[in-house]
Design a protein around this motif. Structure first.
Motif, PDB file in Angstrom:
ATOM      1  N   THR A 125       2.452   1.674  -3.447  1.00 11.12           N
ATOM      2  CA  THR A 125       1.342   1.971  -4.399  1.00 11.12           C
ATOM      3  C   THR A 125       1.228   3.406  -4.511  1.00 11.12           C
ATOM      4  O   THR A 125       1.028   4.148  -5.262  1.00 11.12           O
ATOM      5  CB  THR A 125       0.227   1.147  -4.297  1.00 11.12           C
ATOM      6  OG1 THR A 125       0.790  -0.465  -4.170  1.00 11.12           O
ATOM      7  CG2 THR A 125      -1.011   1.275  -5.473  1.00 11.12           C
ATOM      8  N   ASP A 126       1.000   4.004  -3.071  1.00 21.00           N
ATOM      9  CA  ASP A 126       0.583   5.268  -2.889  1.00 21.00           C
ATOM     10  C   ASP A 126       1.456   6.200  -3.331  1.00 21.00           C
ATOM     11  O   ASP A 126       1.297   7.167  -3.945  1.00 21.00           O
ATOM     12  CB  ASP A 126       0.073   5.706  -1.559  1.00 21.00           C
ATOM     13  CG  ASP A 126      -1.045   4.857  -0.981  1.00 21.00           C
ATOM     14  OD1 ASP A 126      -1.783   4.345  -1.988  1.00 21.00           O
ATOM     15  OD2 ASP A 126      -1.282   4.737   0.269  1.00 21.00           O
ATOM     16  N   SER A 157       2.872  -7.886  -5.960  1.00 18.05           N
ATOM     17  CA  SER A 157       1.391  -7.979  -6.875  1.00 18.05           C
ATOM     18  C   SER A 157       1.109  -9.502  -7.187  1.00 18.05           C
ATOM     19  O   SER A 157      -0.095  -9.672  -7.521  1.00 18.05           O
ATOM     20  CB  SER A 157       1.588  -7.260  -7.974  1.00 18.05           C
ATOM     21  OG  SER A 157       2.652  -7.574  -9.013  1.00 18.05           O
ATOM     22  N   LYS A 185       4.190   5.654  -5.388  1.00 19.51           N
ATOM     23  CA  LYS A 185       4.036   5.663  -7.072  1.00 19.51           C
ATOM     24  C   LYS A 185       2.876   6.456  -7.531  1.00 19.51           C
ATOM     25  O   LYS A 185       3.327   7.150  -8.584  1.00 19.51           O
ATOM     26  CB  LYS A 185       4.007   4.044  -7.470  1.00 19.51           C
ATOM     27  CG  LYS A 185       3.898   3.874  -8.961  1.00 19.51           C
ATOM     28  CD  LYS A 185       3.821   2.518  -9.222  1.00 19.51           C
ATOM     29  CE  LYS A 185       3.556   2.359 -10.698  1.00 19.51           C
ATOM     30  NZ  LYS A 185       3.224   0.862 -10.921  1.00 19.51           N
ATOM     31  N   GLU A 186       1.679   6.503  -6.815  1.00 16.30           N
ATOM     32  CA  GLU A 186       0.707   7.308  -7.599  1.00 16.30           C
ATOM     33  C   GLU A 186       1.066   8.893  -7.255  1.00 16.30           C
ATOM     34  O   GLU A 186       1.020   9.842  -8.294  1.00 16.30           O
ATOM     35  CB  GLU A 186      -0.623   7.148  -6.945  1.00 16.30           C
ATOM     36  CG  GLU A 186      -1.187   5.919  -7.399  1.00 16.30           C
ATOM     37  CD  GLU A 186      -1.416   5.793  -9.069  1.00 16.30           C
ATOM     38  OE1 GLU A 186      -1.830   6.748  -9.369  1.00 16.30           O
ATOM     39  OE2 GLU A 186      -1.150   4.867  -9.611  1.00 16.30           O
ATOM     40  N   GLN A 187       1.735   9.137  -6.246  1.00 13.75           N
ATOM     41  CA  GLN A 187       2.231  10.632  -5.991  1.00 13.75           C
ATOM     42  C   GLN A 187       3.011  10.942  -6.949  1.00 13.75           C
ATOM     43  O   GLN A 187       3.300  12.094  -7.331  1.00 13.75           O
ATOM     44  CB  GLN A 187       2.729  10.754  -4.360  1.00 13.75           C
ATOM     45  CG  GLN A 187       1.654  10.670  -3.643  1.00 13.75           C
ATOM     46  CD  GLN A 187       2.374  10.557  -1.998  1.00 13.75           C
ATOM     47  OE1 GLN A 187       3.665  10.478  -1.976  1.00 13.75           O
ATOM     48  NE2 GLN A 187       1.523  10.456  -1.040  1.00 13.75           N
ATOM     49  N   ARG A 188       3.925  10.127  -7.181  1.00 14.33           N
ATOM     50  CA  ARG A 188       5.333  10.375  -8.122  1.00 14.33           C
ATOM     51  C   ARG A 188       4.682  10.782  -9.660  1.00 14.33           C
ATOM     52  O   ARG A 188       5.048  11.479 -10.233  1.00 14.33           O
ATOM     53  CB  ARG A 188       6.426   9.410  -7.930  1.00 14.33           C
ATOM     54  CG  ARG A 188       6.949   9.399  -6.704  1.00 14.33           C
ATOM     55  CD  ARG A 188       8.222   8.202  -6.900  1.00 14.33           C
ATOM     56  NE  ARG A 188       9.160   8.761  -6.038  1.00 14.33           N
ATOM     57  CZ  ARG A 188      10.259   7.836  -5.887  1.00 14.33           C
ATOM     58  NH1 ARG A 188      10.584   6.972  -6.717  1.00 14.33           N
ATOM     59  NH2 ARG A 188      11.073   8.076  -4.574  1.00 14.33           N
ATOM     60  N   LYS A 189       3.668  10.019 -10.002  1.00 13.54           N
ATOM     61  CA  LYS A 189       3.051  10.018 -11.182  1.00 13.54           C
ATOM     62  C   LYS A 189       2.314  11.342 -11.405  1.00 13.54           C
ATOM     63  O   LYS A 189       2.678  12.036 -12.419  1.00 13.54           O
ATOM     64  CB  LYS A 189       1.921   8.853 -11.402  1.00 13.54           C
ATOM     65  CG  LYS A 189       2.198   8.207 -12.642  1.00 13.54           C
ATOM     66  CD  LYS A 189       1.061   7.156 -12.714  1.00 13.54           C
ATOM     67  CE  LYS A 189       1.631   5.738 -12.593  1.00 13.54           C
ATOM     68  NZ  LYS A 189       0.473   4.875 -13.047  1.00 13.54           N
ATOM     69  N   GLU A 190       1.569  11.481 -10.426  1.00 10.59           N
ATOM     70  CA  GLU A 190       0.815  12.937 -10.373  1.00 10.59           C
ATOM     71  C   GLU A 190       1.922  14.314 -10.314  1.00 10.59           C
ATOM     72  O   GLU A 190       1.688  15.244 -10.840  1.00 10.59           O
ATOM     73  CB  GLU A 190       0.090  13.005  -9.187  1.00 10.59           C
ATOM     74  CG  GLU A 190      -1.099  12.161  -9.235  1.00 10.59           C
ATOM     75  CD  GLU A 190      -2.002  12.012  -7.941  1.00 10.59           C
ATOM     76  OE1 GLU A 190      -1.671  12.771  -6.921  1.00 10.59           O
ATOM     77  OE2 GLU A 190      -2.874  10.968  -7.898  1.00 10.59           O
ATOM     78  N   SER A 191       3.137  14.113  -9.844  1.00  9.25           N
ATOM     79  CA  SER A 191       3.856  15.152  -9.786  1.00  9.25           C
ATOM     80  C   SER A 191       4.696  15.768 -10.997  1.00  9.25           C
ATOM     81  O   SER A 191       4.997  16.594 -11.412  1.00  9.25           O
ATOM     82  CB  SER A 191       4.958  15.028  -8.564  1.00  9.25           C
ATOM     83  OG  SER A 191       6.057  13.896  -9.128  1.00  9.25           O
ATOM     84  N   LYS A 237       0.919  -1.456   0.081  1.00  9.38           N
ATOM     85  CA  LYS A 237       0.065  -0.126  -0.017  1.00  9.38           C
ATOM     86  C   LYS A 237       0.826   1.431  -0.196  1.00  9.38           C
ATOM     87  O   LYS A 237       0.571   2.139  -0.689  1.00  9.38           O
ATOM     88  CB  LYS A 237      -0.966  -0.188   1.084  1.00  9.38           C
ATOM     89  CG  LYS A 237      -1.875   1.269   1.309  1.00  9.38           C
ATOM     90  CD  LYS A 237      -2.875   1.154   0.444  1.00  9.38           C
ATOM     91  CE  LYS A 237      -3.973   2.083   0.697  1.00  9.38           C
ATOM     92  NZ  LYS A 237      -4.226   2.986  -0.513  1.00  9.38           N
TER      93      LYS A 237
END
Length: 86
Positions: A26-27, A59, A29-35, A23
């Motif tokens: 994954t979180d 996974s 990774k999402e934060q980095r994608k958004e930045s 978790k």
């Protein structure tokens, strides 16, 4: 000490379950994608590789399908067992 969702984490005093690591990564990774920051130092590239390999492994395990409720139910069921330290 860091509060992430429903779990309190202190990197110096706690072990994390596979679910918590999955978790957390994954979180992150999402934060980095958004930045959208695409430039990485050599150290950052190494960290990205570790994150990728860890997420790839986790996974394929049951932790991918777990939820906070499932983990809480399990921990409550284990309380009466009073597991001893190794």
């Amino acid at each position: 000490m860091v509060q992430v969702g429903w779990v309190r984490k202190d990197a110096n005093a706690a072990m994390l379950s596979n679910y918590e690591v999955f978790k957390l990564l994954t979180d992150l990774k999402e934060q980095r994608k958004e930045s959208g920051n695409k430039k990485h130092s050599a150290g950052q590239q190494n960290l990205n590789t570790i994150m990728y390999e860890t997420l790839k492994y986790l996974s394929k395990t049951p932790c991918k399908h777990q939820t906070p409720e499932i983990v809480t139910t399990f921990l409550r069921a284990m309380l009466p067992q009073r597991l001893t330290k190794w």
